[in-house]
Design a protein around this motif. Sequence first.
Motif, PDB file in Angstrom:
ATOM      1  N   ILE A  23       1.041  -1.319  -0.018  1.00 22.02           N
ATOM      2  CA  ILE A  23      -0.109  -0.455   0.186  1.00 22.02           C
ATOM      3  C   ILE A  23       1.241   1.642  -0.283  1.00 22.02           C
ATOM      4  O   ILE A  23       1.792   1.314   0.431  1.00 22.02           O
ATOM      5  N   PHE A  24       0.815   1.961  -1.293  1.00 20.34           N
ATOM      6  CA  PHE A  24       1.566   2.976  -1.049  1.00 20.34           C
ATOM      7  C   PHE A  24       0.439   4.724  -0.387  1.00 20.34           C
ATOM      8  O   PHE A  24      -0.782   4.409  -1.472  1.00 20.34           O
ATOM      9  N   GLU A  25       0.958   5.312   0.503  1.00 21.90           N
ATOM     10  CA  GLU A  25      -0.167   6.199   0.860  1.00 21.90           C
ATOM     11  C   GLU A  25       1.019   7.572   0.542  1.00 21.90           C
ATOM     12  O   GLU A  25       2.062   8.248   1.370  1.00 21.90           O
ATOM     13  N   ASN A  26      -0.067   8.382  -0.577  1.00 23.15           N
ATOM     14  CA  ASN A  26       0.787   9.634  -0.737  1.00 23.15           C
ATOM     15  C   ASN A  26       2.435   9.681  -1.256  1.00 23.15           C
ATOM     16  O   ASN A  26       2.810  10.931  -0.790  1.00 23.15           O
ATOM     17  N   ILE A  27       2.673   8.932  -2.237  1.00 22.13           N
ATOM     18  CA  ILE A  27       3.563   9.209  -2.674  1.00 22.13           C
ATOM     19  C   ILE A  27       3.844  10.123  -3.491  1.00 22.13           C
ATOM     20  O   ILE A  27       2.747  10.743  -4.286  1.00 22.13           O
ATOM     21  N   GLU A  28       4.329  10.995  -3.960  1.00 26.10           N
ATOM     22  CA  GLU A  28       4.478  12.365  -4.092  1.00 26.10           C
ATOM     23  C   GLU A  28       4.960  11.896  -5.752  1.00 26.10           C
ATOM     24  O   GLU A  28       4.730  12.448  -6.815  1.00 26.10           O
ATOM     25  N   ASP A  29       6.174  11.420  -5.947  1.00 24.26           N
ATOM     26  CA  ASP A  29       7.031  10.912  -6.575  1.00 24.26           C
ATOM     27  C   ASP A  29       6.479  10.218  -7.808  1.00 24.26           C
ATOM     28  O   ASP A  29       6.820   8.546  -7.016  1.00 24.26           O
ATOM     29  N   ILE A  50      -3.348   2.263  -3.769  1.00 26.01           N
ATOM     30  CA  ILE A  50      -2.274   2.895  -3.638  1.00 26.01           C
ATOM     31  C   ILE A  50      -3.329   4.591  -3.358  1.00 26.01           C
ATOM     32  O   ILE A  50      -4.680   4.297  -3.490  1.00 26.01           O
ATOM     33  N   ALA A  51      -3.341   4.898  -2.304  1.00 25.12           N
ATOM     34  CA  ALA A  51      -3.956   5.875  -1.014  1.00 25.12           C
ATOM     35  C   ALA A  51      -3.781   7.544  -1.697  1.00 25.12           C
ATOM     36  O   ALA A  51      -2.377   7.724  -1.222  1.00 25.12           O
ATOM     37  N   ASN A  80      -8.944   7.898  -0.580  1.00 26.44           N
ATOM     38  CA  ASN A  80      -9.811   7.667   1.309  1.00 26.44           C
ATOM     39  C   ASN A  80      -8.762   6.965   1.714  1.00 26.44           C
ATOM     40  O   ASN A  80      -9.076   5.487   1.383  1.00 26.44           O
ATOM     41  N   ILE A  81      -7.896   6.859   2.169  1.00 27.50           N
ATOM     42  CA  ILE A  81      -7.391   6.450   3.692  1.00 27.50           C
ATOM     43  C   ILE A  81      -8.459   5.038   4.005  1.00 27.50           C
ATOM     44  O   ILE A  81      -7.537   3.541   3.888  1.00 27.50           O
ATOM     45  N   ALA A  82      -9.508   5.690   4.674  1.00 28.28           N
ATOM     46  CA  ALA A  82     -10.202   4.753   5.442  1.00 28.28           C
ATOM     47  C   ALA A  82     -10.951   3.082   3.897  1.00 28.28           C
ATOM     48  O   ALA A  82     -10.799   2.953   4.816  1.00 28.28           O
ATOM     49  N   ALA A  83     -11.765   4.316   3.788  1.00 29.86           N
ATOM     50  CA  ALA A  83     -11.877   3.197   1.585  1.00 29.86           C
ATOM     51  C   ALA A  83     -10.920   2.220   1.543  1.00 29.86           C
ATOM     52  O   ALA A  83     -11.131   1.186   0.737  1.00 29.86           O
ATOM     53  N   GLY A 121       4.690   5.001   3.021  1.00 31.50           N
ATOM     54  CA  GLY A 121       3.841   6.989   3.366  1.00 31.50           C
ATOM     55  C   GLY A 121       4.638   7.517   2.195  1.00 31.50           C
ATOM     56  O   GLY A 121       5.640   7.226   1.723  1.00 31.50           O
ATOM     57  N   ASN A 122       4.731   9.085   2.467  1.00 28.26           N
ATOM     58  CA  ASN A 122       5.080   9.659   1.791  1.00 28.26           C
ATOM     59  C   ASN A 122       6.556  10.047   1.964  1.00 28.26           C
ATOM     60  O   ASN A 122       7.274   9.628   3.200  1.00 28.26           O
TER      61      ASN A 122
END
Length: 193
Positions: A23-29, A50-51, A80-83, A121-122
């Motif tokens: 799971i990737f959260e808010n990866i900017e690149d 991907i969130a 949405n992270i929860a979803a 995460g980010n």
Amino acid sequence: MTPERQHKIAQVLKRRQPDLSLIFENIEDPHNISAVIRTCDAVGVQDIYIANTLTGAPVELGWKSSRSASTWVTIHQFDNIAACLEEVRTKYENIFATHLGEKAYSLYELDLTASVALVFGNERKGVSPEMLGLCDGNFIVPQVGMIHSLNVSVACAVSLYEAYRQRSAKGYYDQQRLPQDRFDELTVKWGKK
């Protein structure tokens, strides 16, 4: 489709690991995600989550940096992270996030032969408190240098190859693990590419 192509698709799908995911959260690149997709394909990860709550828009992945590996994995995108975690929970028993918390396990203490999704995460802020609150625990990739940080694509690669090592030792790549209906679905989909 040639018999050789059909055989290769079958051999790759037989080694897919339906109970291992990222799971990737808010990866900017997006190039970081694209680089990891190649590693996912290499070790048999089929589903990637991907969130992206920063923009809410689907992350555009670079074909060049993934070397077309994005063709062979299934990417699920959420704003949405929860979803995202709600869907992941229906498929994986454990969710562990990379986080330098007090109770962090070493990557090498995790049982990566179990049904597990790993959260990254980010690049600057790491995993959010919201995401951490929805995970079963956190882990670190052990390091002994001055800077206790790895590029997200490197951290993912190290983690996935530890999972590969553990799963290989248990023979997980020696037998088909995908459910037959998913195997058949992907066979048809890949045969059209």
